[in-house]
Design a protein around this motif. Sequence first.
Motif, PDB file in Angstrom:
ATOM      1  N   TYR A 140      18.818 -18.660  -1.450  1.00 28.53           N
ATOM      2  CA  TYR A 140      19.355 -19.251  -2.722  1.00 28.53           C
ATOM      3  C   TYR A 140      18.589 -20.661  -2.916  1.00 28.53           C
ATOM      4  O   TYR A 140      17.744 -20.674  -2.041  1.00 28.53           O
ATOM      5  CB  TYR A 140      20.813 -19.502  -2.643  1.00 28.53           C
ATOM      6  N   GLY A 141      18.638 -21.077  -4.148  1.00 31.95           N
ATOM      7  CA  GLY A 141      17.859 -22.080  -4.345  1.00 31.95           C
ATOM      8  C   GLY A 141      16.307 -22.106  -4.505  1.00 31.95           C
ATOM      9  O   GLY A 141      15.658 -22.880  -4.305  1.00 31.95           O
ATOM     10  N   ILE A 142      16.058 -20.746  -4.751  1.00 30.89           N
ATOM     11  CA  ILE A 142      14.447 -20.574  -5.054  1.00 30.89           C
ATOM     12  C   ILE A 142      13.897 -21.089  -6.232  1.00 30.89           C
ATOM     13  O   ILE A 142      14.482 -21.165  -7.053  1.00 30.89           O
ATOM     14  CB  ILE A 142      14.370 -18.836  -5.067  1.00 30.89           C
ATOM     15  N   GLU A 143      12.689 -21.982  -5.647  1.00 32.02           N
ATOM     16  CA  GLU A 143      11.969 -22.716  -6.525  1.00 32.02           C
ATOM     17  C   GLU A 143      10.772 -22.054  -6.971  1.00 32.02           C
ATOM     18  O   GLU A 143      10.341 -22.280  -8.462  1.00 32.02           O
ATOM     19  CB  GLU A 143      11.682 -24.024  -5.870  1.00 32.02           C
ATOM     20  N   TYR A 144      10.213 -21.286  -6.361  1.00 30.38           N
ATOM     21  CA  TYR A 144       8.903 -20.791  -6.606  1.00 30.38           C
ATOM     22  C   TYR A 144       8.855 -19.010  -5.846  1.00 30.38           C
ATOM     23  O   TYR A 144       9.341 -18.750  -5.181  1.00 30.38           O
ATOM     24  CB  TYR A 144       7.897 -21.199  -5.818  1.00 30.38           C
ATOM     25  N   TRP A 145       8.445 -18.226  -7.016  1.00 32.80           N
ATOM     26  CA  TRP A 145       8.076 -16.891  -6.783  1.00 32.80           C
ATOM     27  C   TRP A 145       6.702 -16.472  -6.695  1.00 32.80           C
ATOM     28  O   TRP A 145       5.918 -16.949  -7.640  1.00 32.80           O
ATOM     29  CB  TRP A 145       9.010 -16.131  -7.634  1.00 32.80           C
ATOM     30  N   GLY A 146       6.535 -15.362  -5.836  1.00 31.67           N
ATOM     31  CA  GLY A 146       5.125 -14.639  -6.116  1.00 31.67           C
ATOM     32  C   GLY A 146       5.263 -13.676  -7.267  1.00 31.67           C
ATOM     33  O   GLY A 146       6.390 -13.440  -7.599  1.00 31.67           O
ATOM     34  N   LYS A 147       4.150 -13.167  -7.388  1.00 34.29           N
ATOM     35  CA  LYS A 147       4.110 -11.896  -8.497  1.00 34.29           C
ATOM     36  C   LYS A 147       4.365 -10.355  -8.048  1.00 34.29           C
ATOM     37  O   LYS A 147       4.574  -9.663  -8.471  1.00 34.29           O
ATOM     38  CB  LYS A 147       2.873 -11.900  -9.179  1.00 34.29           C
ATOM     39  N   GLY A 148       4.442 -10.478  -6.532  1.00 35.72           N
ATOM     40  CA  GLY A 148       4.795  -9.244  -5.814  1.00 35.72           C
ATOM     41  C   GLY A 148       3.630  -8.351  -5.408  1.00 35.72           C
ATOM     42  O   GLY A 148       2.514  -8.480  -5.741  1.00 35.72           O
ATOM     43  N   THR A 149       4.039  -7.325  -4.443  1.00 35.52           N
ATOM     44  CA  THR A 149       2.962  -6.433  -4.073  1.00 35.52           C
ATOM     45  C   THR A 149       3.627  -5.079  -3.943  1.00 35.52           C
ATOM     46  O   THR A 149       5.027  -5.131  -3.362  1.00 35.52           O
ATOM     47  CB  THR A 149       2.256  -6.921  -2.695  1.00 35.52           C
ATOM     48  N   LEU A 150       3.223  -4.083  -4.202  1.00 37.89           N
ATOM     49  CA  LEU A 150       4.152  -2.830  -4.147  1.00 37.89           C
ATOM     50  C   LEU A 150       3.853  -2.260  -2.801  1.00 37.89           C
ATOM     51  O   LEU A 150       2.795  -1.856  -2.364  1.00 37.89           O
ATOM     52  CB  LEU A 150       3.329  -1.930  -5.367  1.00 37.89           C
ATOM     53  N   VAL A 151       4.842  -1.913  -2.355  1.00 32.93           N
ATOM     54  CA  VAL A 151       4.993  -0.829  -1.079  1.00 32.93           C
ATOM     55  C   VAL A 151       5.500   0.390  -1.555  1.00 32.93           C
ATOM     56  O   VAL A 151       6.622   0.506  -1.960  1.00 32.93           O
ATOM     57  CB  VAL A 151       5.885  -1.391  -0.032  1.00 32.93           C
ATOM     58  N   THR A 152       4.738   1.399  -1.293  1.00 34.45           N
ATOM     59  CA  THR A 152       5.449   2.796  -1.604  1.00 34.45           C
ATOM     60  C   THR A 152       5.128   3.709  -0.117  1.00 34.45           C
ATOM     61  O   THR A 152       4.087   3.782   0.234  1.00 34.45           O
ATOM     62  CB  THR A 152       4.211   3.535  -2.462  1.00 34.45           C
ATOM     63  N   VAL A 153       6.392   4.291   0.165  1.00 35.19           N
ATOM     64  CA  VAL A 153       6.520   4.914   1.313  1.00 35.19           C
ATOM     65  C   VAL A 153       6.693   6.373   0.976  1.00 35.19           C
ATOM     66  O   VAL A 153       7.898   6.788   0.385  1.00 35.19           O
ATOM     67  CB  VAL A 153       7.620   4.516   2.165  1.00 35.19           C
ATOM     68  N   SER A 154       6.096   7.326   1.054  1.00 29.74           N
ATOM     69  CA  SER A 154       5.939   8.531   0.812  1.00 29.74           C
ATOM     70  C   SER A 154       5.027   9.638   1.507  1.00 29.74           C
ATOM     71  O   SER A 154       3.912   9.214   1.944  1.00 29.74           O
ATOM     72  CB  SER A 154       5.501   8.905  -0.704  1.00 29.74           C
ATOM     73  N   PRO A 155       5.353  10.947   1.646  1.00 36.37           N
ATOM     74  CA  PRO A 155       4.608  11.865   2.526  1.00 36.37           C
ATOM     75  C   PRO A 155       3.235  12.112   1.891  1.00 36.37           C
ATOM     76  O   PRO A 155       3.095  12.011   0.727  1.00 36.37           O
ATOM     77  CB  PRO A 155       5.438  13.117   2.472  1.00 36.37           C
ATOM     78  N   ASP A 160       0.722  -1.009   0.053  1.00 35.04           N
ATOM     79  CA  ASP A 160       0.186  -0.015  -0.041  1.00 35.04           C
ATOM     80  C   ASP A 160       0.798   1.316   0.073  1.00 35.04           C
ATOM     81  O   ASP A 160       2.124   1.026   0.091  1.00 35.04           O
ATOM     82  CB  ASP A 160      -0.997   0.105   1.322  1.00 35.04           C
ATOM     83  N   LEU A 161       0.047   2.275  -0.038  1.00 36.49           N
ATOM     84  CA  LEU A 161       0.866   3.701   0.120  1.00 36.49           C
ATOM     85  C   LEU A 161       0.856   3.911   1.459  1.00 36.49           C
ATOM     86  O   LEU A 161      -0.263   3.926   2.098  1.00 36.49           O
ATOM     87  CB  LEU A 161       0.290   4.868  -0.585  1.00 36.49           C
ATOM     88  N   VAL A 162       2.015   4.330   2.157  1.00 36.17           N
ATOM     89  CA  VAL A 162       2.116   4.618   3.523  1.00 36.17           C
ATOM     90  C   VAL A 162       3.019   6.087   3.965  1.00 36.17           C
ATOM     91  O   VAL A 162       4.113   5.776   3.158  1.00 36.17           O
ATOM     92  CB  VAL A 162       2.509   3.368   4.389  1.00 36.17           C
ATOM     93  N   GLN A 163       2.813   6.607   4.760  1.00 33.71           N
ATOM     94  CA  GLN A 163       3.665   7.601   5.134  1.00 33.71           C
ATOM     95  C   GLN A 163       5.026   7.491   5.895  1.00 33.71           C
ATOM     96  O   GLN A 163       4.727   6.290   6.522  1.00 33.71           O
ATOM     97  CB  GLN A 163       2.964   8.838   6.101  1.00 33.71           C
ATOM     98  N   PRO A 164       5.834   7.807   5.825  1.00 29.23           N
ATOM     99  CA  PRO A 164       7.252   7.501   6.355  1.00 29.23           C
ATOM    100  C   PRO A 164       7.009   7.291   8.022  1.00 29.23           C
ATOM    101  O   PRO A 164       6.203   8.261   8.403  1.00 29.23           O
ATOM    102  CB  PRO A 164       8.372   8.809   6.116  1.00 29.23           C
ATOM    103  N   GLY A 165       7.516   6.293   8.623  1.00 27.34           N
ATOM    104  CA  GLY A 165       7.225   6.082   9.922  1.00 27.34           C
ATOM    105  C   GLY A 165       6.089   5.242  10.211  1.00 27.34           C
ATOM    106  O   GLY A 165       5.762   4.630  11.303  1.00 27.34           O
ATOM    107  N   GLY A 166       5.317   4.983   9.132  1.00 35.45           N
ATOM    108  CA  GLY A 166       4.257   3.950   9.166  1.00 35.45           C
ATOM    109  C   GLY A 166       4.533   2.554   9.080  1.00 35.45           C
ATOM    110  O   GLY A 166       5.822   2.117   9.136  1.00 35.45           O
ATOM    111  N   SER A 167       3.616   1.647   9.158  1.00 36.60           N
ATOM    112  CA  SER A 167       3.610   0.339   9.177  1.00 36.60           C
ATOM    113  C   SER A 167       2.828  -0.341   8.224  1.00 36.60           C
ATOM    114  O   SER A 167       1.811   0.236   7.751  1.00 36.60           O
ATOM    115  CB  SER A 167       3.338  -0.306  10.685  1.00 36.60           C
ATOM    116  N   LEU A 168       3.074  -1.373   7.799  1.00 34.54           N
ATOM    117  CA  LEU A 168       2.416  -2.256   6.928  1.00 34.54           C
ATOM    118  C   LEU A 168       2.756  -3.637   7.337  1.00 34.54           C
ATOM    119  O   LEU A 168       3.603  -4.144   7.640  1.00 34.54           O
ATOM    120  CB  LEU A 168       2.885  -2.263   5.330  1.00 34.54           C
ATOM    121  N   ARG A 169       1.731  -4.798   6.922  1.00 34.24           N
ATOM    122  CA  ARG A 169       2.026  -6.097   7.147  1.00 34.24           C
ATOM    123  C   ARG A 169       1.810  -6.578   5.827  1.00 34.24           C
ATOM    124  O   ARG A 169       0.649  -6.836   5.456  1.00 34.24           O
ATOM    125  CB  ARG A 169       1.056  -6.886   8.216  1.00 34.24           C
TER     126      ARG A 169
END
Length: 125
Positions: A110-125, A10-19
């Motif tokens: 190392y030795g990665i067999e499977y990958w997810g497609k990713g999730t975007l983290v944006t940290v911005s005021p 998600d988009l979060v401000q500096p100092g914020g948290s995400l899980r």
Amino acid sequence: QLQLVESGGDLVQPGGSLRLSCVASGRTLDNYDIAWFRQVPGKAREAVSCITNSGGNTNYAGAVKGRFTISRDNAKNTVYLQMNSLKPEDTADYYCAASFYSGNGYCHYYGIEYWGKGTLVTVSP
């Protein structure tokens, strides 16, 4: 075949948290060590954190140590990345990845067999 799906970015401000969550399907996670990576477009992929299949060992990149916490719930086939005190430089696509457990008690990137497609983290005021 193991499928991994990340969520929580998600988009979060500096100092914020995400899980972030990484949910697995197709197979159980019990036999897999899991790692989180991140990547900014145009830059190399960076290892962030990893955890052994049992959860008994974890590792963190220096840039996130003390701010991020990796955990897992094998009953839910899910791995989490709790990110606190976020900084603009944490902005990236975050990927979870699975490798068959090493058996030596230490997680790895190392030795990665499977990958997810990713999730975007944006940290911005």
